[in-house]
Design an enzyme around this catalytic site. Structure first.
Site, mmCIF file in Angstrom:
data_model
loop_
_atom_site.group_PDB
_atom_site.id
_atom_site.type_symbol
_atom_site.label_atom_id
_atom_site.label_comp_id
_atom_site.label_asym_id
_atom_site.label_seq_id
_atom_site.Cartn_x
_atom_site.Cartn_y
_atom_site.Cartn_z
ATOM 1 N N CYS A 1 52.309 111.123 146.210
ATOM 2 C CA CYS A 1 53.683 111.894 146.351
ATOM 3 C C CYS A 1 54.119 110.992 147.491
ATOM 4 O O CYS A 1 53.738 111.908 148.685
ATOM 5 C CB CYS A 1 53.497 113.446 145.677
ATOM 6 S SG CYS A 1 54.504 114.880 145.891
ATOM 7 N N TYR B 1 56.581 110.729 120.623
ATOM 8 C CA TYR B 1 55.588 109.879 119.832
ATOM 9 C C TYR B 1 55.051 110.013 118.552
ATOM 10 O O TYR B 1 55.692 111.058 118.442
ATOM 11 C CB TYR B 1 54.630 110.063 120.860
ATOM 12 C CG TYR B 1 54.835 109.499 122.568
ATOM 13 C CD1 TYR B 1 54.431 108.481 122.308
ATOM 14 C CD2 TYR B 1 54.340 110.394 123.708
ATOM 15 C CE1 TYR B 1 54.754 107.834 123.636
ATOM 16 C CE2 TYR B 1 54.311 110.130 125.052
ATOM 17 C CZ TYR B 1 55.253 108.617 124.798
ATOM 18 O OH TYR B 1 54.882 108.877 126.589
ATOM 19 N N GLN C 1 66.166 111.948 159.604
ATOM 20 C CA GLN C 1 67.105 111.201 157.623
ATOM 21 C C GLN C 1 66.915 111.893 156.739
ATOM 22 O O GLN C 1 68.128 112.746 156.182
ATOM 23 C CB GLN C 1 66.750 110.092 157.434
ATOM 24 C CG GLN C 1 67.253 108.579 159.051
ATOM 25 C CD GLN C 1 68.260 108.884 158.880
ATOM 26 O OE1 GLN C 1 68.872 109.292 158.288
ATOM 27 N NE2 GLN C 1 68.798 107.499 159.580
#
Ligand SMILES: Cc1cc2nc3c(=O)[nH]c(=O)nc-3n(C[C@H](O)[C@H](O)[C@H](O)COP(=O)(O)O)c2cc1C
Length: 640
Positions: free
Chosen positions: A360, A172, A418
C-alpha cells in the site's frame, strides 16, 4: 458508535463476530508456483489478528486450465491441502473465520498463463482483453468442471476452511455462463436465465452433496457487469433468487468483468460505495445475507452502509490491504490511526502489473509482514528528519514509534509536500486522508514537528542529532525555453494555489501531473490543450485511472497532442516540433509546465559536514512515485 460494524452476524451455519469482511484479493504473496509459503500465511494472519470477522481468501483455482496466472493458489490436488491448512490455522489463531474463493478463469486467461493449456468458455468468443479464442466446453466437460468445483470444496473442508465462496463474478467461468454478454449457447447451459444459471446452481448442488447441507457456501456475482449486453442489477436480482434456491448461503455482490475492470477495482474518480446500488437490488430479492463492496474505506461510511440496511456485511477490500488492523482500530475507537485506502491504484495494483505482492502506498508495512516490523530501537537516538512530505512524515513517525526522539523540520507552513497539491485535481481529494493520517501518526508518537523552519546547517547543528534523514523531495523541472513573453507557471504552483491561469491554457507535459493539471484547469473554467513530446500519455497513472481521466478530458473538450515537442514559447503559445513538421500553437494566455521533477538534495553537502550519518530518501534521492518515497521513509526508520 460502530454498533452495526461490530455486531455479530450469520452466514448459514457460520457465526461471525462482526460485519467486516476481507473480500477475496489476489495477493501475489504466494510462492512463484502458487504454493503457500510463510509470506502468504503472515499476510492472512495479520488480517485475522486485525479483527476481520470473515476473510474470503483470494481466488484459488479448481482446475489447471482455469488458472489466472502461475502464482495463483490452487486446490485442484490433495497435495494443496497442507499449505491451505496453514492459512486456515493462522486465520483461526487470529480469531477470524475464513472461507476460500473457488475460481476458474474461463476465457479470462491465456495459454501462456496456464502453462500451455487453452482457455475454455461457455461459448467460442474471446475475452476482449485477453483475446485468445477459448475452447467451447462440451456437456461432458461442463459436468467435469462442476465436479472439479465440488472436489475443491471438499479439499477446502478437509483443510479446515469455514466454508467456500464460488467465484461467479468478473467474467470468469461461472460468470461467463451466467451472463448473456458471454454465454451464447443454445443448449441447457445457455439462453434463458435459468439455463445460464445452471452451471452455478449445479455447482451448489454438487458441493452440498459432497460437503453436506450445513457447509457454508457463498457465491460472488457481478450484479452489474457494466458492459453492453451484460448482467444489470434487475437481472441480477432474479438470478439471486435462483442462487438462493440452489442452496447458496450468502451472495457477495461485486461488479464488472475484464472489459470493465475499472469497476471491479475502481480508482478514486469513482464514488465510494459505487457497487452498493446493485447489491441493494440483490438484497431486495433474497432472504440470505448479502455482502457489499466497493470503495468502502471509511469507518463511518461503512457503519452508515450497514445502518441503512442496504447490505448485511461490508467487504473492505483495499482498505484491508491499507490497514490489516482496520476492525480492531474501529473497536478500540482509534479510527484516526487507520491507514486509509485512497484508491490511488498504486502498490495494490503492482500485483497485477509487475507481479509484486500487494502492498500500500499509504502503509508500506502491508504485505511486508515478515520483514517490516516496528520494534523498539536498540539504542535511542535523536533523529532529525528534514522535509515534511509523505516520505519524511513516514520516516518520522516510524522512528518515533521505535523510541527515537524525532524532530521534523519543514520549511513551508504545511505538511504533506507534493501530496498537498496532489489532492487538488478532480477525483484526487481523498489523498488528503493519507496526509491527515501521516500527520496524526507523527502527533501520536510525539514527533516534534517544526514547520516554517529551514534546515540550515546551524539549525540542524543546534539540535545535535545522531542521525539525519533528508526527505526534501524534488523541484519542478524548468526547461529554460526561449520566450516572447507568454505567462508561464509551474503545474505544482497552480495546484497549490500559488499561481493562477488565464482563460486559455497550454499544458506542457502529458504525464500524470500534466493530465491531472489539465483536469484542474477545466474545473477552473478555462480551456486546456495538452502537448506531450512522446506518444505515451498518462505515464505514472494506472491504466484503470487513465480511462476516467481521459474520458473527463474528452468530455471537457481538451485536445491532447502527442509527439509534440515545445521548442520555444511565443507571446501567446508555443512553437513545436512534430513528426509531421513544425507547428505553432497560438491563442493561449498561460503555459503550464508539467515536465517532471528533479531531485532536490541541495542541503546534503552542508548537512554532511555535521559528522553524523545523513540518509537521503524519496525524490531527494531519485524522483519516483509517492509510494516509493513512503516505503523508503519507513525502511530508513526501521534501520536507525
Ligand atoms: C489486488 C486485488 C486483487 C483482487 N483479486 C480478486 C480476487 O481474487 N477475487 C475477487 O473476487 N475479487 C478480487 N478483487 C476485487 C476485490 O475483492 C474488491 O471487490 C475490489 O477491490 C473493490 O473493493 P474495494 O474498493 O474495497 O477495494 C481484487 C482486488 C484487488 C485490489
Amino acid at each position: 458508535m460502530f454498533t452495526h460494524l461490530l455486531s455479530a452476524g450469520r452466514i448459514g451455519s457460520l457465526t461471525l463476530k462482526n460485519r467486516m469482511v476481507m473480500p477475496p484479493m489476489g495477493s501475489f504473496h504466494t510462492e512463484a508456483d502458487g504454493s503457500v509459503g510463510d509470506e502468504l500465511v503472515a499476510y492472512y494472519a495479520a488480517r485475522a489478528e486485525g479483527g476481520f470477522g470473515l476473510i474470503v481468501q483470494e481466488y484459488t483455482c479448481v482446475s489447471p486450465e482455469g488458472l489466472g496466472g502461475p502464482a495463483e493458489p490452487r486446490l485442484w490436488s490433495d497435495d494443496d491441502i497442507p499449505g491451505a491448512r496453514r492459512i486456515v490455522d493462522a486465520a483461526h489463531t487470529g480469531g477470524a473465520k475464513i472461507v476460500v474463493q473457488l475460481h476458474h478463469a474461463g476465457r479470462e486467461t491465456t495459454s501462456a498463463a496456464t502453462g500451455g493449456l487453452r482457455p475454455v468458455a461457455a461459448s467460442p468468443v474471446p475475452c476482449p482483453v485477453n483475446k485468445e479464442m477459448p475452447h467451447e466446453l462440451t456437456d461432458e466437460e461442463i459436468w467435469g468442471l462442476v465436479t472439479a468445483f465440488a472436489t475443491a470444496a471438499c479439499r477446502a473442508k478437509a483443510a479446515g476452511y469455514d466454508g467456500v465462496e464460488v467465484h461467479g463474478a468478473h467474467g470468469y467461468l461461472v460468470d461467463n455462463f451466467l451472463s448473456p454478454y458471454s454465454n451464447k449457447r443454445h443448449d441447457k447451459w445457455g439462453g434463458s436465465l435459468v439455463n445460464r444459471a445452471r452451471f452455478a446452481t449445479e455447482i451448489a448442488r454438487a458441493i452440498r452433496a459432497t460437503c453436506g447441507p450445513q457447509y457454508p457456501l457463498l457465491i460472488r456475482i457481478s450484479a452489474d457487469e457494466r458492459v453492453p449486453g451484460g448482467i444489470e442489477p434487475a437481472q441480477a436480482a432474479v438470478l439471486a433468487t435462483l442462487l438462493e434456491a440452489a442452496g447458496y448461503d450468502a451472495i457477495d455482490v461485486s461488479n464488472g468483468v475484464y472489459a470493465s475492470m475499472q469497476y471491479i477495482i475502481a480508482p478514486s474518480q469513482v464514488a465510494p460505495g459505487y457497487e452498493l446500488p446493485s447489491a441493494a437490488a440483490v438484497k431486495q430479492a433474497v432472504t440470505i445475507p448479502v455482502i457489499g463492496v466497493g470503495r468502502i474505506s471509511d469507518p463511518l461510511h461503512a457503519e452508515q452502509v450497514l445502518a441503512s440496511g442496504v447490505v448485511d456485511f461490508v467487504a473492505l477490500g483495499r482498505a484491508s490491504i491499507a490497514d490489516p488492523d482496520f476492525p480492531r482500530k474501529v473497536a478500540e475507537g482509534r479510527t484516526d490511526e487507520i491507514a486509509p485506502c485512497v484508491a490511488c491504484m498504486s502498490r495494490c495494483l503492482d500485483a497485477m502489473t509487475v507481479g509484486a505482492g500487494v502492498s500500500c502506498m499509504v502503509n508500506p508495512f502491508s504485505g511486508n509482514e515478515l520483514t517490516m516490523r516496528i520494534a523498539p530501537a536498540p539504542v535511542r537516538r535523536h533523529v532529525v528528519v528534514v522535509g515534511g512530505g509523505p516520505g519524511g512524515l513516514e520516516a518520522a513517525w516510524v522512528a518515533a514509534a521505535r523510541g527515537h526522539t524525532v524532530t521534523l523540520l519543514e520549511r513551508s507552513a504545511t505538511l504533506g509536500g507534493q501530496a498537498v497539491p496532489g489532492c487538488v485535481p478532480p477525483g484526487k481529494q481523498e489523498l488528503a486522508r493519507a496526509v491527515a493520517y501521516w500527520q496524526h501518526m507523527c502527533e501520536l508518537h510525539g514527533v516534534d514537528v517544526r514547520t516554517r523552519t529551514a534546515a540550515t546547517h546551524d539549525v540542524v547543528k543546534a539540535l545535535a542529532p545522531d542521525e539525519v534523514v533528508v526527505a526534501t523531495g524534488g523541484t519542478p523541472v524548468d526547461l529554460h525555453l526561449e520566450s516572447d513573453g507568454v505567462q508561464v507557471v509551474q503545474a505544482v504552483d497552480l495546484l497549490a494555489g500559488r499561481a493562477t491561469v488565464g482563460p486559455n491554457v497550454l499544458v506542457v507535459g502529458g504525464g500524470l501531473v500534466g493530465l491531472e493539471t489539465a483536469e484542474h484547469v477545466v474545473a477552473l473554467g478555462s480551456t486546456a490543450t495538452v502537448v506531450e513530446m512522446t506518444e505515451a500519455i498518462g505515464t505514472g497513472l494506472s491504466s484503470l485511472t487513465l480511462g476516467f481521466v481521459l474520458a473527463g478530458l474528452r468530455a471537457a473538450g481538451v485536445e491532447i497532442r502527442r509527439s509534440t515537442t515545445v521548442r520555444r514559447l511565443t507571446k501567446d503559445g508555443a512553437e513545436c516540433d512534430t513528426p509531421r513538421g513544425p507547428v505553432t500553437l497560438e491563442g493561449f494566455d498561460t503555459v503550464v509546465m508539467a515536465v517532471g521533477e528533479a531531485s532536490d538534495a541541495s542541503l546534503v553537502p552542508d548537512l554532511e559536514t555535521l559528522g553524523v550519518p545523513v540518509h537521503v530518501i524519496g525524490d531527494a534521492k531519485r524522483v519516483r512515485r509517492l509510494a516509493d518515497a513512503v516505503e523508503e521513509g519507513a525502511r530508513v526508520a526501521l534501520a536507525l
